[in-house]
Design a protein around this motif. Sequence first.
Motif, PDB file in Angstrom:
ATOM      1  N   ASN A   1       0.820  -1.212   0.000  1.00  0.00           N
ATOM      2  CA  ASN A   1       0.000   0.000   0.000  1.00  0.00           C
ATOM      3  C   ASN A   1       0.854   1.262   0.000  1.00  0.00           C
ATOM      4  OD1 ASN A   1      -2.461  -1.253  -0.121  1.00  0.00           O
ATOM      5  ND2 ASN A   1      -2.763  -1.291   2.084  1.00  0.00           N
ATOM      6  N   LEU A   2       1.912   1.258   0.836  1.00  0.00           N
ATOM      7  CA  LEU A   2       2.806   2.422   0.863  1.00  0.00           C
ATOM      8  C   LEU A   2       3.437   2.630  -0.509  1.00  0.00           C
ATOM      9  CD1 LEU A   2       4.810   2.106   4.205  1.00  0.00           C
ATOM     10  CD2 LEU A   2       3.129   3.838   3.631  1.00  0.00           C
TER      11      LEU A   2
ATOM     12  N   ASP B   1       0.916   3.949  -3.072  1.00  0.00           N
ATOM     13  CA  ASP B   1       0.643   5.379  -2.918  1.00  0.00           C
ATOM     14  C   ASP B   1       1.734   6.226  -3.549  1.00  0.00           C
ATOM     15  OD1 ASP B   1      -1.686   4.974  -1.656  1.00  0.00           O
ATOM     16  OD2 ASP B   1      -1.182   6.082   0.161  1.00  0.00           O
TER      17      ASP B   1
ATOM     18  N   ARG C   1       1.638   6.076  -7.262  1.00  0.00           N
ATOM     19  CA  ARG C   1       0.554   6.895  -7.800  1.00  0.00           C
ATOM     20  C   ARG C   1       0.987   8.351  -7.874  1.00  0.00           C
ATOM     21  NH1 ARG C   1      -3.978   7.484  -3.973  1.00  0.00           N
ATOM     22  NH2 ARG C   1      -2.446   8.988  -3.255  1.00  0.00           N
TER      23      ARG C   1
ATOM     24  N   ARG D   1      -2.411  13.220  -7.676  1.00  0.00           N
ATOM     25  CA  ARG D   1      -1.501  13.472  -6.561  1.00  0.00           C
ATOM     26  C   ARG D   1      -2.233  14.034  -5.355  1.00  0.00           C
ATOM     27  NH1 ARG D   1       3.724  16.235  -8.575  1.00  0.00           N
ATOM     28  NH2 ARG D   1       4.093  14.172  -9.390  1.00  0.00           N
ATOM     29  N   SER D   2      -1.933  13.480  -4.203  1.00  0.00           N
ATOM     30  CA  SER D   2      -2.669  13.936  -3.007  1.00  0.00           C
ATOM     31  C   SER D   2      -1.890  15.013  -2.286  1.00  0.00           C
ATOM     32  CB  SER D   2      -2.914  12.766  -2.069  1.00  0.00           C
ATOM     33  OG  SER D   2      -1.696  12.131  -1.773  1.00  0.00           O
TER      34      SER D   2
END
Lengths: 299, 315
Positions: A283-284, A287, A290, A298-299
């Motif tokens: 998951n890391l 992220d 992505r 992008r968050s």
Amino acid sequence: MAVIIDHDAELARAGANVTSFWGQCLFLARRYPLGAVGFAIVLIFVLTAVFADFLAQTDPTTTTSKFSLAKPGTGNFLLGADFMGRDMFSRIVYGARISLAVGAGAMGLGAVIGISIGLASGYLGGWFDLLVQRLLDIMQSLPLLVMAIVMAASLGPSLRNTIIAIAIPLVPTVARVVRSSTLSLREQPFVEAARAVGMGELRIAVRHVLPNTLAPLIVLATAQLGSAILVEASLSFLGLGIPEPHPSWGRMLSESAAEYVRTAPWLVIFPGLAISLTVFGTNLLGDALRDILDPRQRS
Amino acid sequence: MGSYLVRRFLLMVLTLFGMSVLIFVMLRLVPGNIADILVDASGIADPKEKAKIARELGIDRPILEQYGKWIGGLTRGDLGFAYVSERPAIEEIAPRIPISAKLAGMALFFSVLLGVPFGVISAVKQNTALDYFLRVLSLSGLSLPSFWLGLLVLMASVHWFGTIPIYDSNPHTFMQDVAMLGLPAMVVGFRSSALIMRLTRSSMLEVLRQDYIRTARSKGASATSVNYDHALRNALLPVVTVIGIEAAFLVGGLIVTETVFNIPGVARFLVEAILWRDYPIVQNLVMLIAFVVVMVNFLVDMAYMVLDPRIKFAD
């Protein structure tokens, strides 16, 4: 107030002039520390799976009744032993191999089928696209785990069938992502140019359209690796996944786990920790990938 | 609008019909049926006995006929008979639905309660230590298998209270219900809360960059007012979608959590029925789940239209 801009420092921070491979790795690790941690976890997981024979000194399926439910630290049992006296450390190390095989296998198979369907559907359009979309609707009307449970039950328990049972429910998401990129890509001038120079449609689809859908696909694939590992663990936990004697992390938790919660907590803690850590790592990594590959999200 | 609804409805019917064919065919591909299991379990492998059981249950009929009988019954509310209990399937399924529904409702409530505020905090304090902590926490929520989390909760309860919480089928008051299902609901909801938090965060960040937020700030609105009145309200739209989708997809978490906590809900019943090859139960439960998912998707689309007047569905 005068602001002095240190150009060299700013350039270094932005990663300019870094050309060497390791230099770029270092830059990315500084820029995405959580992603670097994720990458390290995934790397350890893969290495454990590949070198399981060297890491584990004992066979994961050898039973020694004398060491039934041995506590962690007794004798050679670093993480204790299960009811049948099988070494937990060795079972967890070999479990990485099963997890990786199922995770990567299901993700790969799902991706291959999903890409083919999505590409064909988006590129051809028409009644074929319509039919495929309705079929994907049907497949998506069940949650991932439920679909996998039904598939696993109808195929019967084995390593190969578990991979298929998890791969099929992953197909719709991949197909939809590829299809939607393909829909916009096929109207692009470079596709027209390829057609103008006389390239065949299949070749255009594979050589020109497909590579441009890769960025979101890689992001999706990483996320799916994590879910595939989780679904395998859940299936095996429910007794519908990997059969004995393969050491599957999920299966290790199912063997009357509720009872061991009282008597032998190490049998519950370690396999669960292995699953969680591995999925956490993917998951890391997902992220960070992505953020790197898909700047729009992008968050 | 009207014709959109009609089309949407027809599509739902088509999807459910496709699902019914898919599940029916897939179940008949399973090697070994209930007759094999029953006869083998009793230790007599008598082919005559097997054939007799198969005839009684009607599983020796052509597959098309069996399908027709099932769907025909379904439209009249007759779900057939469960193989294992030999009772009408509806009597087996119906009492379990409220248990799972209560669990799912509480899980969802918990996940929204946790997910939305933490998502907002994480976005407002972007790139601070608090933000990093919350992000890692939410990622761990997506990484812990619910059944393991459930087992850890059981372990903690053994450690502190010396006992495992036992499901009581007759709670007398609402509070008893909450006390009994609270822990399992938190276990199920943890994953959804993580998802909701992540989405709230990214959606908030998106909105906080908008011009009207700067306008609100420059006219002197307080930080709380900007964050909650101006930003959150607009950031919630995608969150509503995810809450809706999660409501349907909680089933996955319910299956393993009900197994761990020994709660007799529909989700665990599905796995039991699969292990027993109890087709009437399995196919009806799968249809129930598919129906819930399809309905929820529909309701989410409708909610979207109400919440965001910019969205119009073309006729």
